[in-house]
Design a protein around this motif. Structure first.
Motif, mmCIF file in Angstrom:
data_model
loop_
_atom_site.group_PDB
_atom_site.id
_atom_site.type_symbol
_atom_site.label_atom_id
_atom_site.label_comp_id
_atom_site.label_asym_id
_atom_site.label_seq_id
_atom_site.Cartn_x
_atom_site.Cartn_y
_atom_site.Cartn_z
ATOM 1 N N PHE A 43 0.822 -1.205 0.000
ATOM 2 C CA PHE A 43 0.000 0.000 0.000
ATOM 3 C C PHE A 43 0.855 1.255 0.000
ATOM 4 N N LYS A 44 2.012 1.175 0.625
ATOM 5 C CA LYS A 44 2.943 2.305 0.596
ATOM 6 C C LYS A 44 3.425 2.546 -0.834
ATOM 7 N N ILE A 45 3.723 1.471 -1.548
ATOM 8 C CA ILE A 45 4.144 1.577 -2.945
ATOM 9 C C ILE A 45 2.995 2.143 -3.787
ATOM 10 N N ALA A 46 1.778 1.682 -3.510
ATOM 11 C CA ALA A 46 0.604 2.127 -4.267
ATOM 12 C C ALA A 46 0.190 3.549 -3.897
ATOM 13 N N ASP A 47 0.902 4.141 -2.947
ATOM 14 C CA ASP A 47 0.589 5.485 -2.474
ATOM 15 C C ASP A 47 -0.845 5.544 -1.968
ATOM 16 N N ALA A 48 -1.235 4.496 -1.279
ATOM 17 C CA ALA A 48 -2.579 4.403 -0.725
ATOM 18 C C ALA A 48 -2.512 4.514 0.793
ATOM 19 N N SER A 49 -1.727 5.465 1.274
ATOM 20 C CA SER A 49 -1.508 5.582 2.715
ATOM 21 C C SER A 49 -2.793 5.888 3.474
ATOM 22 N N ARG A 50 -3.733 6.524 2.823
ATOM 23 C CA ARG A 50 -4.973 6.866 3.511
ATOM 24 C C ARG A 50 -5.824 5.633 3.820
ATOM 25 N N ILE A 51 -5.603 4.555 3.089
ATOM 26 C CA ILE A 51 -6.409 3.357 3.340
ATOM 27 C C ILE A 51 -5.588 2.199 3.898
ATOM 28 N N THR A 52 -4.302 2.411 4.104
ATOM 29 C CA THR A 52 -3.447 1.329 4.581
ATOM 30 C C THR A 52 -3.892 0.817 5.936
ATOM 31 N N LEU A 53 -4.029 1.699 6.897
ATOM 32 C CA LEU A 53 -4.389 1.264 8.245
ATOM 33 C C LEU A 53 -5.788 0.680 8.299
ATOM 34 N N GLN A 54 -6.711 1.226 7.505
ATOM 35 C CA GLN A 54 -8.066 0.676 7.501
ATOM 36 C C GLN A 54 -8.056 -0.759 6.972
ATOM 37 N N THR A 55 -7.278 -0.988 5.932
ATOM 38 C CA THR A 55 -7.253 -2.310 5.324
ATOM 39 C C THR A 55 -6.628 -3.335 6.248
ATOM 40 N N ILE A 56 -5.467 -3.014 6.771
ATOM 41 C CA ILE A 56 -4.795 -3.953 7.662
ATOM 42 C C ILE A 56 -5.609 -4.132 8.941
ATOM 43 N N GLY A 57 -6.193 -3.034 9.431
ATOM 44 C CA GLY A 57 -7.045 -3.129 10.619
ATOM 45 C C GLY A 57 -8.253 -4.018 10.383
ATOM 46 N N ALA A 58 -8.870 -3.887 9.214
ATOM 47 C CA ALA A 58 -10.027 -4.735 8.901
ATOM 48 C C ALA A 58 -9.619 -6.203 8.830
ATOM 49 N N GLY A 59 -8.441 -6.478 8.277
ATOM 50 C CA GLY A 59 -7.966 -7.859 8.217
ATOM 51 C C GLY A 59 -7.707 -8.432 9.598
ATOM 52 N N VAL A 60 -7.093 -7.652 10.483
ATOM 53 C CA VAL A 60 -6.813 -8.107 11.850
ATOM 54 C C VAL A 60 -8.111 -8.286 12.630
#
Length: 145
Positions: A43-60
């Motif tokens: 997600f850092k590579i995709a420059d999707a920092s605004r959704i990185t934590l939401q995505t990983i948080g949803a997975g956890v």
């Protein structure tokens, strides 16, 4: 037995493709081996920092809710059902944010948005195309002319 070998090959090819993609984007390739951290780097590579934590948080959250649901299956059916519902909702959120990140990755790589469908349906093949195609540039390399 044959299915296990196929899954192992799938995971191996995807991991190699992610490692090469990470190298292409200026990150270390070994970061593709660490669960959850590899998603953060992707997600850092995709420059999707605004959704990185939401995505990983949803997975956890999905994983934790599924564990709670499974452990309470025989002792408290209500907790089991609620845990399962939370797990499903978090998994849907994870899928939504992951799709957004793949679209962002396609934009960054300069490929058309339908390529994101390939990244979702056949990840080893399409991540391999991103990683090994010399015409597709990633990271700081994309700004060089």
């Amino acid at each position: 037995m044959l299915f296990d070998i196929a899954v192992l090959i799938y995971i191996l090819v995807l991991t190699v493709a992610w490692a090469m993609l990470f190298e292409k984007a200026g990150e270390r390739g070994w970061k593709a081996l660490i669960p959850f951290y590899n998603l953060y780097i992707l997600f850092k590579i995709a420059d999707a920092s605004r959704i990185t934590l939401q995505t990983i948080g949803a997975g956890v959250i999905s994983l934790c809710a599924l564990i709670v649901s499974a452990s309470a299956m025989y002792t408290n059916p209500l907790v089991s059902n609620v845990g399962f519902a939370i797990s499903v909702l978090a998994l849907i959120a994870f899928a939504f944010f992951y799709i957004l990140a793949m679209i962002s990755l396609c934009d960054l790589a300069g490929v058309k948005k339908p390529f994101a469908a390939g990244l979702l349906l056949l990840p080893p093949v399409f991540f391999g195309i991103l990683a090994f195609n010399e015409n597709i540039r990633m990271g700081a390399d994309i700004y060089e002319i």
